[in-house]
Design a protein around this motif. Structure first.
Motif, PDB file in Angstrom:
ATOM      1  N   TYR A  81       0.834  -1.202   0.000  1.00  0.00           N
ATOM      2  CA  TYR A  81       0.000   0.000   0.000  1.00  0.00           C
ATOM      3  C   TYR A  81       0.869   1.254   0.000  1.00  0.00           C
ATOM      4  O   TYR A  81       0.600   2.208  -0.741  1.00  0.00           O
ATOM      5  N   LYS A  82       1.919   1.274   0.809  1.00  0.00           N
ATOM      6  CA  LYS A  82       2.803   2.448   0.868  1.00  0.00           C
ATOM      7  C   LYS A  82       3.489   2.679  -0.467  1.00  0.00           C
ATOM      8  O   LYS A  82       3.607   3.811  -0.932  1.00  0.00           O
TER       9      LYS A  82
ATOM     10  N   ASP B 154       0.799  11.931  -9.785  1.00  0.00           N
ATOM     11  CA  ASP B 154       0.093  13.201  -9.601  1.00  0.00           C
ATOM     12  C   ASP B 154       1.038  14.373  -9.836  1.00  0.00           C
ATOM     13  O   ASP B 154       0.687  15.334 -10.532  1.00  0.00           O
TER      14      ASP B 154
ATOM     15  N   ASN C 156       0.957   3.997  -2.989  1.00  0.00           N
ATOM     16  CA  ASN C 156       0.663   5.400  -2.683  1.00  0.00           C
ATOM     17  C   ASN C 156       1.792   6.312  -3.141  1.00  0.00           C
ATOM     18  O   ASN C 156       1.553   7.411  -3.635  1.00  0.00           O
ATOM     19  N   ARG C 157       3.037   5.861  -2.968  1.00  0.00           N
ATOM     20  CA  ARG C 157       4.177   6.661  -3.417  1.00  0.00           C
ATOM     21  C   ARG C 157       4.159   6.803  -4.934  1.00  0.00           C
ATOM     22  O   ARG C 157       4.413   7.880  -5.469  1.00  0.00           O
TER      23      ARG C 157
ATOM     24  N   ALA D  32       1.513   6.635  -6.864  1.00  0.00           N
ATOM     25  CA  ALA D  32       0.378   7.505  -7.193  1.00  0.00           C
ATOM     26  C   ALA D  32       0.735   8.968  -6.961  1.00  0.00           C
ATOM     27  O   ALA D  32       0.382   9.841  -7.769  1.00  0.00           O
ATOM     28  N   LYS D  33       1.452   9.249  -5.881  1.00  0.00           N
ATOM     29  CA  LYS D  33       1.874  10.622  -5.608  1.00  0.00           C
ATOM     30  C   LYS D  33       2.814  11.111  -6.706  1.00  0.00           C
ATOM     31  O   LYS D  33       2.711  12.249  -7.164  1.00  0.00           O
TER      32      LYS D  33
END
Length: 101
Positions: free
Chosen positions: A42-43, A53, A46-47, A49-50
């Protein structure tokens, strides 16, 4: 019953109980490892995805500058955002214990 039979029954019961408990503990250990792997996954997602973005915002800034045919202060801000992101990734990757926060 004779003492030999009692010893055999008790020994068999203890062995069976030990086998069942050992199997349960092994399953619990495997679940804990799996939960840790999922948390790490998950981490990492998320990284990523960041980062995506930030990349999309960076493209917006670049295309806006092309459209207006001028460079504005947004590119410097975006550059700092990207540097902070890369620094964050590097720090997380080089932790002494090899684990992320």
């Amino acid at each position: 019953m004779s003492d030999v039979i009692w010893v055999a029954v008790i020994t068999g019961s203890v062995t069976l109980a030990n086998a069942l408990l050992s199997r349960r503990w092994n399953k619990n250990d495997e679940l804990v490892k799996l939960q840790g792997a999922i948390t790490s996954l998950y981490k990492q997602v998320n990284r990523i995805a960041k980062g995506m973005d930030i990349a999309l915002k960076n493209d917006q800034v670049i295309f806006d500058a092309f459209r207006k045919n001028q460079i504005n202060g947004e590119s410097e801000v975006q550059d700092r955002v990207m540097e902070d992101y890369f620094r964050e990734c590097a720090v997380a990757g080089y932790k002494a214990d090899g684990k992320e926060e």
